[in-house]
Structures are given as C-alpha cells and as structure tokens.
Motif scaffolding. Structure first.
Motif, PDB file in Angstrom:
ATOM      1  N   PHE A  24      -1.152 -10.346   4.855  1.00  0.00           N
ATOM      2  CA  PHE A  24      -0.189  -9.880   5.987  1.00  0.00           C
ATOM      3  C   PHE A  24       1.125  -9.205   5.236  1.00  0.00           C
ATOM      4  N   LEU A  25       0.765  -8.533   4.308  1.00  0.00           N
ATOM      5  CA  LEU A  25       1.739  -7.594   3.599  1.00  0.00           C
ATOM      6  C   LEU A  25       1.920  -6.147   4.436  1.00  0.00           C
ATOM      7  N   SER A  26       3.145  -5.714   4.642  1.00  0.00           N
ATOM      8  CA  SER A  26       3.145  -4.582   5.341  1.00  0.00           C
ATOM      9  C   SER A  26       2.584  -3.153   4.589  1.00  0.00           C
ATOM     10  N   GLU A  27       2.580  -2.186   5.124  1.00  0.00           N
ATOM     11  CA  GLU A  27       1.758  -0.974   4.497  1.00  0.00           C
ATOM     12  C   GLU A  27       2.826  -0.470   3.094  1.00  0.00           C
ATOM     13  N   PRO A  28       4.058  -0.384   3.652  1.00  0.00           N
ATOM     14  CA  PRO A  28       5.001  -0.275   2.424  1.00  0.00           C
ATOM     15  C   PRO A  28       4.825  -1.192   1.476  1.00  0.00           C
ATOM     16  N   MET A  29       4.880  -2.518   1.488  1.00  0.00           N
ATOM     17  CA  MET A  29       4.848  -3.384   0.580  1.00  0.00           C
ATOM     18  C   MET A  29       3.414  -3.369  -0.306  1.00  0.00           C
ATOM     19  N   ALA A  30       2.359  -3.399   0.342  1.00  0.00           N
ATOM     20  CA  ALA A  30       1.106  -3.075  -0.148  1.00  0.00           C
ATOM     21  C   ALA A  30       1.023  -1.860  -1.152  1.00  0.00           C
ATOM     22  N   ALA A  31       1.849  -0.723  -0.683  1.00  0.00           N
ATOM     23  CA  ALA A  31       1.819   0.379  -1.434  1.00  0.00           C
ATOM     24  C   ALA A  31       2.597   0.124  -2.939  1.00  0.00           C
ATOM     25  N   ARG A  32       3.752  -0.586  -2.551  1.00  0.00           N
ATOM     26  CA  ARG A  32       4.707  -0.933  -3.665  1.00  0.00           C
ATOM     27  C   ARG A  32       3.717  -1.792  -4.973  1.00  0.00           C
ATOM     28  N   VAL A  33       2.935  -2.632  -4.151  1.00  0.00           N
ATOM     29  CA  VAL A  33       2.283  -3.573  -5.404  1.00  0.00           C
ATOM     30  C   VAL A  33       1.117  -2.619  -5.852  1.00  0.00           C
ATOM     31  N   LEU A  34       0.592  -1.546  -5.257  1.00  0.00           N
ATOM     32  CA  LEU A  34      -0.385  -0.713  -5.961  1.00  0.00           C
ATOM     33  C   LEU A  34       0.202   0.157  -6.861  1.00  0.00           C
ATOM     34  N   ASP A  35       1.599   0.630  -6.511  1.00  0.00           N
ATOM     35  CA  ASP A  35       2.101   1.470  -7.456  1.00  0.00           C
ATOM     36  C   ASP A  35       2.553   0.961  -8.853  1.00  0.00           C
TER      37      ASP A  35
END
Length: 316
Positions: free
Chosen positions: A276-287
């Motif tokens: 249930f991660l937001s798109e910005p948080m998911a992007a942070r994890v990937l980055d």
C-alpha cells in the motif's frame, strides 16, 4: 503470490506424482521411488490417507523415498487435524531414513480455506526425521511447535492466513544451524494471526541460532509496518541475501522505516509485492536500492478499502 491456485507440480527439485487411488490403472506404472515427490490426496473421500498410506508402504521401497507431499487427508470435514498423518509418518521413521523433504496440506481453497486447515503438533516430525532438509506446511489453526535443535533443516515455510503467536515464539527459541530459508505468512488477527513484533523479535536477533540464514520472509501480515520498522534495525539483516516483507499491509510508514534504517544495498532481492505504498514512496524505494543491483518487487500495489483499511493477500 497469493493463495495457490494449483497443487504443487514441483517440490524440492522433484516432479510431484500423486499416488493412485485403489483400482486406478496407474497403480501398475509407478515411477522410481527416488525420482518424484510422492503426493497423497484424499479429497472427496475417494480413499482416506491411512488406506492410501498402507498401499504405499506395500508398493514402494521406503528407503529410496526422498520427498512427500500431503494433500487433503480427511474423508469429511476435518475435525481432528493432521495428527493422525504425523503419527503414521513418524511410525515409519526408520524406513523413511532417506526422507529429505516434506510438505503438509497441499490444499486449495475449493478443498478448504486456508484458515480452516487444522494442523497440530509438528514437533514430532522434526524429532523423528533428524536429516529432513525441507519442511513446508499450509494452515495455522491448532499449530503447535516446541523449541528444538535440528542440524540439517535448510528450508522452513509456513503458509497461513493467521499464524498463532505461540509457534512463532517457539521458532525464535529453536536452533537451526543449517537453515538457509525461513518464510512465515503471519496473517491477520481475524483468523488467529496474533503474533506481535515482540514474538518475531528473536528471529531478528537470533544470537547464533540461525548462522546460515540467507532468506527471511515475514509476510502476509496486517502489522507489516511494525515488522518493517523492526527489520530496519535487526541484527540478522546483514547476513541475508534476500528479504520478503510482501503480501501484507505495508504502507508509507513501513517504507520510510526501511529507508531510514540500516543499509539494504547488499541484498540481491527485496520482495514487497502486494503493498500500500504511495507512488512517491515506491519511487524512493526503487531509487535507493535498484542502483545497487537490488531487485525490488513492487508489483500489485493495492487500493485501500473505502474505510481506508489495508488488508493481507491471504486471510480466510
């Protein structure tokens, strides 16, 4: 992954072969005993496990059997649990000296919901088969484990919609010097998954009891954020090659805890699917991780319910 939609076709590197029902023509063409994982299936009451097992003992050289898969073992709604199966297996411990892999309750939802699968005390299996290397089980109701030492177990997996706290605590007190993979579907308190972070904590700080552990899965939990926060500072993490916190109610709170904790850049894989991660948080994890070669699974981002509630992948 969620609740399996098909029975096991491979187990411990072997193709799964279902032992034929009585009167089946296939009973005359059995494969070499060491070449398959032998599966037993009593669904629809065609032949209960005990009778299948007696015919198996008469037809197959036990000393060559490497792997067993137990499907539905009951002839009607299961009121007893898997204890009779455990007793029959343990009674043949000497003949099954070559057994290396065992899966209990290869059961689909149309045969029994996962929350209905009644297990029992599995400690006798670990004591009866000291050279067992792989143990998996589906279900959680009535599951009992006692703290034991087992020198050969390499993979341990419990799939559950609700794993009780007591067996989780017992696992934290076990000594598994050869264990490489540990996967627990903790589930939800709606279906008996009452394990807390405190119950899981000994697995995160094993103090030498899990020296070979390379993969840890603490999954399918409605307290996934709390687990992520505990994992973020856990002493076991540096020795891992892969980590799974998937299938649960992971939100931005848990994602931030992982990013703010100890480095995860040494991992080969971080599995967070069904989240249930937001798109910005998911992007942070990937980055933060992908540039270091970490494979991050963020598939199946889930929408919250209208109430704002989050949910596990496998419950009932």
């Amino acid at each position: 992954m969620g609740y399996p939609t098909a029975h096991l076709e491979q187990f411990d590197g072997l193709p799964v072969f279902t032992f034929p029902f009585e009167g089946d023509d296939a009973a005359d063409e059995l494969p070499p005993p060491e070449a398959v994982a032998w599966r037993f299936d009593s669904y629809a009451g065609e032949e209960v496990f005990a009778r299948q097992w007696r015919r198996f003992l008469a037809a197959v050289p036990l000393e060559k059997v490497r792997a067993l898969v137990i499907g539905p073992w009951w002839d009607a709604y299961d009121e007893v649990g898997i204890a009779p199966v455990v007793e029959l297996l343990c009674a043949e411990r000497d003949g099954l000296a070559g057994l290396r892999a065992l899966f209990l309750a290869d059961v689909l939802s149309e045969e029994s919901e996962i929350s209905w699968i009644k297990l029992g005390d599995l400690t006798p299996l670990l004591k009866a088969f000291p050279r067992l290397e792989t143990l998996g089980a589906r279900g959680g109701e009535a599951l009992v484990l006692e703290p034991v030492r087992h020198d050969f177990l390499r993979s341990l997996r419990f799939e559950s919609g609700g794993l009780p706290a007591a067996p989780v605590r017992a696992l934290g007190a076990c000594e598994f010097p050869a264990l490489e993979r540990l996967e627990l579907w903790l589930g939800t308190d709606w279906y008996g998954g009452d394990a807390s972070v405190a119950d899981v904590a000994p697995l995160l700080s094993p103090g030498g009891r899990l020296p070979a552990l390379r993969h840890l899965g603490l999954q399918n939990s409605d307290i996934q954020d709390e687990i992520a926060a505990a994992v973020a500072g856990a002493p076991v993490v540096p020795q891992l090659d892969s980590l799974a916190l998937s299938m649960g109610a992971l939100s931005d709170e848990g994602g931030a805890a992982l990013l703010d904790g100890q480095p995860l850049t040494h991992l080969g894989e971080l599995d967070l699917h069904h989240h249930f991660l937001s798109e910005p948080m998911a992007a942070r994890v990937l980055d933060a991780l992908e540039p270091h070669g970490v494979r991050v699974d963020l598939h199946r981002a889930r929408p919250r319910l209208r109430s704002g509630a989050r949910y596990v992948a496998v419950g009932e």
